[in-house]
Design a protein around this motif. Structure first.
Motif, short mmCIF file in Angstrom:
data_model
loop_
_atom_site.label_atom_id
_atom_site.label_comp_id
_atom_site.label_asym_id
_atom_site.label_seq_id
_atom_site.Cartn_x
_atom_site.Cartn_y
_atom_site.Cartn_z
N GLY A 37 0.81 -1.21 0.00
CA GLY A 37 0.00 0.00 0.00
C GLY A 37 0.84 1.26 0.00
N LEU A 38 1.95 1.23 0.74
CA LEU A 38 2.85 2.39 0.76
C LEU A 38 3.50 2.60 -0.60
CD1 LEU A 38 4.86 2.29 4.12
CD2 LEU A 38 3.02 3.83 3.48
N ASN A 39 3.82 1.50 -1.26
CA ASN A 39 4.55 1.60 -2.53
C ASN A 39 3.65 1.84 -3.72
OD1 ASN A 39 7.15 1.17 -1.43
ND2 ASN A 39 6.74 -1.02 -1.27
N GLU A 40 2.34 1.75 -3.50
CA GLU A 40 1.39 2.05 -4.58
C GLU A 40 1.45 3.54 -4.89
OE1 GLU A 40 -0.73 2.24 -7.43
OE2 GLU A 40 -1.01 0.23 -6.60
N ARG A 41 1.89 3.89 -6.08
CA ARG A 41 2.09 5.30 -6.42
C ARG A 41 0.85 5.93 -7.06
NH1 ARG A 41 6.81 7.15 -3.98
NH2 ARG A 41 8.31 5.43 -3.98
#
Length: 209
Positions: free
Chosen positions: A100-104
């Motif tokens: 989720g954090l890496n979803e840009r």
């Protein structure tokens, strides 16, 4: 065209599609602008429907906002398509949180992480407050269950504390990335960020994958 002017539908619409379009438009507006600054006419215009349909399907602006929050909470619960909790290891939960954090993109939320929907709409409304609380507690409970399943000697209190600290870390990263979009944390290499986050998470939760 005025963004606050409702746009009538140009073709016949079915109820399921109309409801989904309104939720999609509201999700983006509420995340980017917050509840107070978002108007029903703007949501209807984005969804290309008559503004009266918001009342038909959701009862009010409050009802639509509650539906958006309720829907967004499902992102954090780790359940299957039928809403049943899925057995997960702590490493699987961490991997999901990191993804989720890496979803840009998060285009459904106007490019913002869904956590910003909760944070930007903090206020006195009791329904919204209940849904925010449910969403956060669901995320804590998901990780806490996984930690206790991986380590039977871990008490519920210890697992809950570790889970709340880990969630605080992730929320902090989301906020700082939002406030400083061009700085190191927001532009960090995905692999490097994952390694650093896992190192901190292991220290907090005493977890070894």
């Amino acid at each position: 065209m005025d963004a606050d002017a409702a746009v009538p539908a140009s073709r016949p619409r079915d109820a399921t599609r109309t409801r989904a379009d309104l939720l999609r438009a509201a999700r983006r507006r509420f995340t980017l602008m917050g509840y107070e600054r978002t108007t029903m006419r703007a949501i209807a215009a984005d969804a290309h429907v008559n503004v009266a349909l918001i009342n038909r399907y959701f009862g009010s602006k409050d009802g639509l906002f509650a539906a958006v929050l309720d829907e967004s909470n499902s992102l954090f619960d780790g359940s299957d398509e039928d809403g049943r909790p899925v057995e997960e290891s702590a490493s699987e939960v961490f991997a999901s949180m990191l993804a989720g954090l890496n979803e840009r993109d998060w285009s459904e939320y106007g490019g913002e992480h869904p956590i910003m929907l909760m944070l930007r709409n903090a206020g006195p409304d009791p329904v919204a407050e209940r849904l925010r609380r449910e969403g956060l507690l669901t995320a804590v409970g998901r990780l806490s269950r996984a930690l206790r399943a991986d380590r039977s000697e871990t008490s519920e209190g210890e697992a809950d504390l570790s889970s709340e600290l880990v969630l605080s870390l992730f929320i902090g990263v989301v906020i700082l990335r939002h406030l400083l979009p061009d700085e190191t944390l927001a532009t960090a290499n995905e692999h490097l960020l994952n390694e650093e986050m896992l190192r901190i998470v292991r220290s907090i939760s005493r977890f070894d994958d």
